[in-house]
Design a protein around this motif. Structure first.
Motif, PDB file in Angstrom:
ATOM      1  N   PRO A 118     -56.060  76.911 -48.838  1.00 14.45           N
ATOM      2  CA  PRO A 118     -55.155  76.093 -49.638  1.00 14.45           C
ATOM      3  C   PRO A 118     -54.355  75.098 -48.800  1.00 14.45           C
ATOM      4  O   PRO A 118     -53.745  75.462 -47.805  1.00 14.45           O
ATOM      5  CB  PRO A 118     -54.235  77.140 -50.293  1.00 14.45           C
ATOM      6  CG  PRO A 118     -55.094  78.360 -50.408  1.00 14.45           C
ATOM      7  CD  PRO A 118     -55.929  78.357 -49.160  1.00 14.45           C
ATOM      8  N   GLY A 119     -54.385  73.836 -49.206  1.00 11.42           N
ATOM      9  CA  GLY A 119     -53.618  72.798 -48.545  1.00 11.42           C
ATOM     10  C   GLY A 119     -54.381  71.969 -47.535  1.00 11.42           C
ATOM     11  O   GLY A 119     -53.836  71.008 -46.977  1.00 11.42           O
ATOM     12  N   PHE A 120     -55.648  72.317 -47.274  1.00 12.50           N
ATOM     13  CA  PHE A 120     -56.413  71.600 -46.240  1.00 12.50           C
ATOM     14  C   PHE A 120     -56.431  70.091 -46.504  1.00 12.50           C
ATOM     15  O   PHE A 120     -56.027  69.295 -45.641  1.00 12.50           O
ATOM     16  CB  PHE A 120     -57.845  72.133 -46.164  1.00 12.50           C
ATOM     17  CG  PHE A 120     -58.699  71.441 -45.127  1.00 12.50           C
ATOM     18  CD1 PHE A 120     -58.780  71.941 -43.838  1.00 12.50           C
ATOM     19  CD2 PHE A 120     -59.422  70.294 -45.434  1.00 12.50           C
ATOM     20  CE1 PHE A 120     -59.557  71.303 -42.869  1.00 12.50           C
ATOM     21  CE2 PHE A 120     -60.200  69.648 -44.483  1.00 12.50           C
ATOM     22  CZ  PHE A 120     -60.264  70.153 -43.196  1.00 12.50           C
ATOM     23  N   TYR A 121     -56.884  69.681 -47.652  1.00 19.28           N
ATOM     24  CA  TYR A 121     -57.043  68.251 -47.932  1.00 19.28           C
ATOM     25  C   TYR A 121     -55.698  67.562 -48.127  1.00 19.28           C
ATOM     26  O   TYR A 121     -55.516  66.414 -47.719  1.00 19.28           O
ATOM     27  CB  TYR A 121     -57.956  68.056 -49.143  1.00 19.28           C
ATOM     28  CG  TYR A 121     -59.347  68.604 -48.888  1.00 19.28           C
ATOM     29  CD1 TYR A 121     -60.211  67.973 -47.991  1.00 19.28           C
ATOM     30  CD2 TYR A 121     -59.779  69.787 -49.489  1.00 19.28           C
ATOM     31  CE1 TYR A 121     -61.467  68.501 -47.716  1.00 19.28           C
ATOM     32  CE2 TYR A 121     -61.030  70.317 -49.222  1.00 19.28           C
ATOM     33  CZ  TYR A 121     -61.866  69.674 -48.337  1.00 19.28           C
ATOM     34  OH  TYR A 121     -63.114  70.199 -48.059  1.00 19.28           O
ATOM     35  N   GLU A 122     -54.754  68.262 -48.716  1.00 16.42           N
ATOM     36  CA  GLU A 122     -53.434  67.679 -48.936  1.00 16.42           C
ATOM     37  C   GLU A 122     -52.723  67.418 -47.608  1.00 16.42           C
ATOM     38  O   GLU A 122     -52.183  66.325 -47.380  1.00 16.42           O
ATOM     39  CB  GLU A 122     -52.592  68.594 -49.811  1.00 16.42           C
ATOM     40  CG  GLU A 122     -51.203  68.059 -50.108  1.00 16.42           C
ATOM     41  CD  GLU A 122     -50.376  68.998 -50.966  1.00 16.42           C
ATOM     42  OE1 GLU A 122     -49.195  68.687 -51.214  1.00 16.42           O
ATOM     43  OE2 GLU A 122     -50.912  70.053 -51.382  1.00 16.42           O
ATOM     44  N   GLN A 123     -52.706  68.411 -46.731  1.00 11.98           N
ATOM     45  CA  GLN A 123     -51.954  68.263 -45.484  1.00 11.98           C
ATOM     46  C   GLN A 123     -52.641  67.315 -44.499  1.00 11.98           C
ATOM     47  O   GLN A 123     -51.979  66.487 -43.869  1.00 11.98           O
ATOM     48  CB  GLN A 123     -51.719  69.640 -44.850  1.00 11.98           C
ATOM     49  CG  GLN A 123     -50.736  70.480 -45.651  1.00 11.98           C
ATOM     50  CD  GLN A 123     -50.342  71.770 -44.976  1.00 11.98           C
ATOM     51  OE1 GLN A 123     -50.243  72.812 -45.620  1.00 11.98           O
ATOM     52  NE2 GLN A 123     -50.102  71.745 -43.682  1.00 11.98           N
ATOM     53  N   LEU A 124     -53.951  67.405 -44.347  1.00 12.61           N
ATOM     54  CA  LEU A 124     -54.627  66.472 -43.454  1.00 12.61           C
ATOM     55  C   LEU A 124     -54.604  65.063 -44.033  1.00 12.61           C
ATOM     56  O   LEU A 124     -54.467  64.079 -43.294  1.00 12.61           O
ATOM     57  CB  LEU A 124     -56.062  66.924 -43.171  1.00 12.61           C
ATOM     58  CG  LEU A 124     -56.238  67.774 -41.893  1.00 12.61           C
ATOM     59  CD1 LEU A 124     -55.411  69.043 -41.964  1.00 12.61           C
ATOM     60  CD2 LEU A 124     -57.705  68.106 -41.654  1.00 12.61           C
ATOM     61  N   HIS A 129     -52.469  59.368 -43.962  1.00 15.75           N
ATOM     62  CA  HIS A 129     -51.674  58.359 -44.670  1.00 15.75           C
ATOM     63  C   HIS A 129     -50.495  57.878 -43.825  1.00 15.75           C
ATOM     64  O   HIS A 129     -50.223  56.677 -43.745  1.00 15.75           O
ATOM     65  CB  HIS A 129     -51.168  58.943 -45.993  1.00 15.75           C
ATOM     66  CG  HIS A 129     -50.301  57.999 -46.771  1.00 15.75           C
ATOM     67  ND1 HIS A 129     -50.793  56.874 -47.411  1.00 15.75           N
ATOM     68  CD2 HIS A 129     -48.948  58.001 -46.992  1.00 15.75           C
ATOM     69  CE1 HIS A 129     -49.808  56.229 -48.001  1.00 15.75           C
ATOM     70  NE2 HIS A 129     -48.678  56.892 -47.767  1.00 15.75           N
ATOM     71  N   LYS A 130     -49.804  58.814 -43.179  1.00  8.95           N
ATOM     72  CA  LYS A 130     -48.625  58.467 -42.387  1.00  8.95           C
ATOM     73  C   LYS A 130     -48.991  57.802 -41.072  1.00  8.95           C
ATOM     74  O   LYS A 130     -48.193  57.048 -40.506  1.00  8.95           O
ATOM     75  CB  LYS A 130     -47.786  59.721 -42.116  1.00  8.95           C
ATOM     76  CG  LYS A 130     -47.082  60.269 -43.345  1.00  8.95           C
ATOM     77  CD  LYS A 130     -46.200  61.456 -42.959  1.00  8.95           C
ATOM     78  CE  LYS A 130     -45.434  61.988 -44.161  1.00  8.95           C
ATOM     79  NZ  LYS A 130     -44.563  63.145 -43.787  1.00  8.95           N
ATOM     80  N   HIS A 131     -50.201  58.076 -40.571  1.00 11.41           N
ATOM     81  CA  HIS A 131     -50.607  57.563 -39.260  1.00 11.41           C
ATOM     82  C   HIS A 131     -51.966  56.873 -39.377  1.00 11.41           C
ATOM     83  O   HIS A 131     -53.007  57.455 -39.022  1.00 11.41           O
ATOM     84  CB  HIS A 131     -50.665  58.701 -38.244  1.00 11.41           C
ATOM     85  CG  HIS A 131     -49.352  59.422 -38.071  1.00 11.41           C
ATOM     86  ND1 HIS A 131     -48.365  58.957 -37.242  1.00 11.41           N
ATOM     87  CD2 HIS A 131     -48.875  60.553 -38.658  1.00 11.41           C
ATOM     88  CE1 HIS A 131     -47.322  59.768 -37.299  1.00 11.41           C
ATOM     89  NE2 HIS A 131     -47.607  60.748 -38.148  1.00 11.41           N
ATOM     90  N   ALA A 137     -58.318  64.170 -37.784  1.00 15.27           N
ATOM     91  CA  ALA A 137     -57.263  65.169 -37.850  1.00 15.27           C
ATOM     92  C   ALA A 137     -57.923  66.533 -37.978  1.00 15.27           C
ATOM     93  O   ALA A 137     -58.925  66.679 -38.680  1.00 15.27           O
ATOM     94  CB  ALA A 137     -56.341  64.913 -39.042  1.00 15.27           C
ATOM     95  N   PHE A 138     -57.376  67.520 -37.264  1.00 14.17           N
ATOM     96  CA  PHE A 138     -57.934  68.872 -37.362  1.00 14.17           C
ATOM     97  C   PHE A 138     -56.816  69.901 -37.372  1.00 14.17           C
ATOM     98  O   PHE A 138     -55.682  69.610 -36.966  1.00 14.17           O
ATOM     99  CB  PHE A 138     -58.913  69.156 -36.227  1.00 14.17           C
ATOM    100  CG  PHE A 138     -58.277  69.394 -34.869  1.00 14.17           C
ATOM    101  CD1 PHE A 138     -58.080  70.691 -34.394  1.00 14.17           C
ATOM    102  CD2 PHE A 138     -57.889  68.335 -34.067  1.00 14.17           C
ATOM    103  CE1 PHE A 138     -57.507  70.921 -33.143  1.00 14.17           C
ATOM    104  CE2 PHE A 138     -57.314  68.548 -32.816  1.00 14.17           C
ATOM    105  CZ  PHE A 138     -57.118  69.849 -32.352  1.00 14.17           C
TER     106      PHE A 138
END
Length: 336
Positions: A118-124, A129-131, A137-138
């Motif tokens: 849970p959260g893999f695609y959201e957090q990466l 988006h921010k950078h 990203a891993f």
């Protein structure tokens, strides 16, 4: 490094301008993955933000023992795209097809026996988006066995999530520190650098991640958001026993020497080659135990071409003595 013509680095053509592009392309290569594919797809569908945001595609390398299309139909064929190779094209070429079929700005190649948490695609996705300058990203990875039980977790590369310092190149050139299911790459990075190097065999991922890090900033996510399944049927386990893995490692290290040069200290290359030699010697030891002397000797000789450090030579000498002792024991047993 640019995407110049190279027979070992396949070109990745850009997505046609008239094709709608989601943010994510989750590309799942599979070959005789059985029920593991079902688990993998379920983990992705649980994180699915919708078809406008995410492409989900299974690329089957002409499976012979199961029916991936049937699995997809049972899970929701209207959401998952399916492509079947007409013949088995090999792992590298199947990965190439995955990249070529991807339409998203971010590409996640997820093996059909691994999982996202849970959260893999959201957090990466938030990191990308921010950078906008980062190329990949891993996250940290949880290792699990064939039954899905957790075994261990990968190292914390730095105290907090963030862009890794340029000095980290030395660490990843020494040993692969990124697991296959944990990393997502901007598609434009593949377009500029080329895809997986076909010379690198089982270690194509290590070479690719180092090539990306040598050219782009990379984000590290401290949260463990991916799970990597280790089992006897995996390609790494299957090929470790016959020396293919050690040979692939050595080829990757040689490629690092060519394009990284003095950006990495020589001691890093020497240490990596020594580790490669120890893989070969471990294979030789296992072969000696089952009486496969000719292949064991071949692995010992290979180890000595990878590295001639004192530790490698000493270990190789001990294996030669072990071989002599086992041969004598077998002769004694035969004549008794």
């Amino acid at each position: 490094m640019t995407n110049e013509p190279n027979p070992y680095l396949p070109v990745v053509p850009p997505v046609s301008k008239d094709v709608p592009r989601p943010l994510w392309s989750v590309m799942i290569p599979t070959y005789n993955s059985g029920n593991y594919l079902r688990e993998t797809l379920a983990s992705v569908l649980a994180e699915d933000p919708g078809r406008e945001v995410m492409q989900i595609t299974v690329v089957d390398n002409c499976s012979t023992k199961d029916d991936p299309a049937k699995t997809i139909t049972e899970l929701g064929s209207d959401r998952i795209e399916f492509h079947r190779q007409p013949t088995n094209v090999g792992m590298v070429n199947n990965f190439q097809t995955c990249i070529e079929l991807s339409r998203g700005h971010l590409v996640h190649i997820l093996h059909a026996d691994d999982l996202v948490r849970p959260g893999f695609y959201e957090q990466l996705g938030r990191a990308f988006h921010k950078h906008p300058e980062i190329g990949a990203a891993f996250c940290r990875t949880i290792f699990m066995n064939e039954y899905g039980h957790w075994i261990k977790i990968t190292d914390l590369e730095q105290p907090e999530s963030g862009i890794l310092p340029s000095e980290w190149l030395e660490q990843i050139a020494d040993v692969c520190r990124i697991s296959p299911p944990s990393i997502a790459v901007r598609r434009e990075v593949y377009e500029k650098l080329g895809a997986f190097d076909s010379r690198c065999g089982l270690c194509i991922d290590w070479e690719m991640w180092v090539r990306i890090f040598a050219n782009y900033p990379v984000w590290f996510e401290a949260e463990p958001l991916a799970t990597w399944r280790m089992h006897l049927a995996s390609s790494t386990s299957t090929n470790l026993a016959d020396g293919h893995y050690a040979k692939s490692l050595y080829q990757v290290i040689k490629s690092f020497e060519l394009y990284l040069g003095d950006r990495v200290p020589k001691k890093v290359y020497q240490n990596a080659k020594q580790n490669c030699a120890f893989f070969a010697l471990e294979t030789a030891r296992d072969l000696l135990k089952i009486g496969d002397t000719s292949r064991a000797i071949a692995q010992i000789q290979a180890a000595l071409t990878y590295s001639q450090s004192f530790r490698v030579v000493r270990s190789a000498s001990r294996l030669f003595l072990l071989n002599s002792a086992l041969s004598l024991l077998r002769k004694t047993t035969t004549t008794s």
